[in-house]
Design a protein around this motif. Structure first.
Motif, PDB file in Angstrom:
ATOM      1  N   ARG A   4      30.422  37.044-100.162  1.00 13.06           N
ATOM      2  CA  ARG A   4      31.216  37.375 -98.975  1.00 13.06           C
ATOM      3  C   ARG A   4      32.557  37.962 -99.411  1.00 13.06           C
ATOM      4  N   ILE A   5      32.860  39.181 -98.920  1.00 11.95           N
ATOM      5  CA  ILE A   5      34.122  39.846 -99.229  1.00 11.95           C
ATOM      6  C   ILE A   5      34.967  39.880 -97.953  1.00 11.95           C
ATOM      7  N   PRO A   6      36.135  39.243 -97.937  1.00  7.55           N
ATOM      8  CA  PRO A   6      36.978  39.253 -96.727  1.00  7.55           C
ATOM      9  C   PRO A   6      37.533  40.652 -96.458  1.00  7.55           C
ATOM     10  N   PRO A   7      37.890  40.948 -95.206  1.00  9.51           N
ATOM     11  CA  PRO A   7      38.310  42.311 -94.853  1.00  9.51           C
ATOM     12  C   PRO A   7      39.540  42.801 -95.611  1.00  9.51           C
ATOM     13  N   TRP A   8      40.458  41.886 -95.996  1.00 10.02           N
ATOM     14  CA  TRP A   8      41.663  42.354 -96.693  1.00 10.02           C
ATOM     15  C   TRP A   8      41.378  42.842 -98.121  1.00 10.02           C
ATOM     16  N   ASN A   9      40.131  42.700 -98.584  1.00  9.58           N
ATOM     17  CA  ASN A   9      39.760  43.231 -99.902  1.00  9.58           C
ATOM     18  C   ASN A   9      38.902  44.497 -99.799  1.00  9.58           C
ATOM     19  N   PHE A  10      38.786  45.062 -98.580  1.00  9.69           N
ATOM     20  CA  PHE A  10      37.950  46.256 -98.403  1.00  9.69           C
ATOM     21  C   PHE A  10      38.528  47.471 -99.119  1.00  9.69           C
ATOM     22  N   ASP A  11      39.837  47.461 -99.416  1.00 16.85           N
ATOM     23  CA  ASP A  11      40.433  48.614-100.068  1.00 16.85           C
ATOM     24  C   ASP A  11      40.147  48.638-101.572  1.00 16.85           C
TER      25      ASP A  11
END
Length: 214
Positions: free
Chosen positions: A12-19
């Motif tokens: 699971r990758i949280p949205p703040w690591n999408f960059d």
């Protein structure tokens, strides 16, 4: 001593690591989850080696994070039986000699696996090998911090997964003002190590390095 183990997990990758780069984010999450953890019947996880396959990522309703199924290889500490290792004596007790590798401490050499004849010195809290020579017996002490060579004789995995609360001793309801909590702390249950190595030094060439170097 170290092996590569193929594993599969959904990360699971949280949205703040999408960059970030997907591989970097997944590697960080896998190390957070597994590094320095014992996997039952696998061994002590050290670090991620590589990622072999990434499947499509999905975002589920109600959760802004991405979920990606990953196949990867992980470096695991899992010595094979009869392997020769070198560690340091952490301390001695009636149970035997406790050895550390620096990153792994749950290694025990029981009394029956020491060089014989051996005795436990209560005053010094160390095991002693009563080495017989033509001039009589010499006491060779197994002091804390000494380097020791041992053979892996056995391994013990314990399932330390959380379990439900223990049933109270009595089915009678608690009276007002009385605590109904189980007396877990009073029982003094010893915490079990999830992964333990059992060693032996009762062979020529095994034991403290100083014994054989001099």
């Amino acid at each position: 001593m170290f092996v590569l183990v193929e594993m599969v997990d959904t990360v699971r990758i949280p949205p703040w690591n999408f960059d970030r780069q997907l591989n970097e984010a997944i590697a960080e999450e896998l190390n957070k989850k597994l590094a320095n953890k014992v996997v039952f019947n696998v061994g002590l996880c050290i670090c991620l080696y590589d990622i072999t396959k990434l499947e499509d990522s999905y975002i589920f309703p109600g959760d802004g994070a991405s979920h990606t199924k990953v196949q990867f290889r992980y470096v695991v500490f899992h010595p094979f039986l009869d392997e020769i290792l070198i560690g340091k004596i952490k301390y001695c007790s009636q149970e035997g000699v406790h050895v550390t590798m620096g990153f792994f401490d749950d290694i025990l050499i029981p009394p029956e696996s020491l060089q014989q004849p051996a005795k436990f010195d209560e005053a010094e809290q160390v095991w002693v090998w009563e080495y017989e020579t033509d001039e009589g017996a010499h006491d060779l002490y197994m002091d804390q911090g000494e380097e020791i060579r041992f053979r892996v004789a056995d391994e013990v995995f314990m399932d330390t997964s959380p379990t439900g609360p223990t049933a109270p001793a009595s089915d009678a309801p608690a009276q007002p003002g009385q605590s109904a909590a189980p007396q877990a702390e009073e029982s003094g249950v010893k915490k079990e190590a999830p992964y333990t190595l059992i060693g032996t030094i009762c062979e020529p060439g095994l034991g403290l390095l100083s014994w054989w170097n001099s």
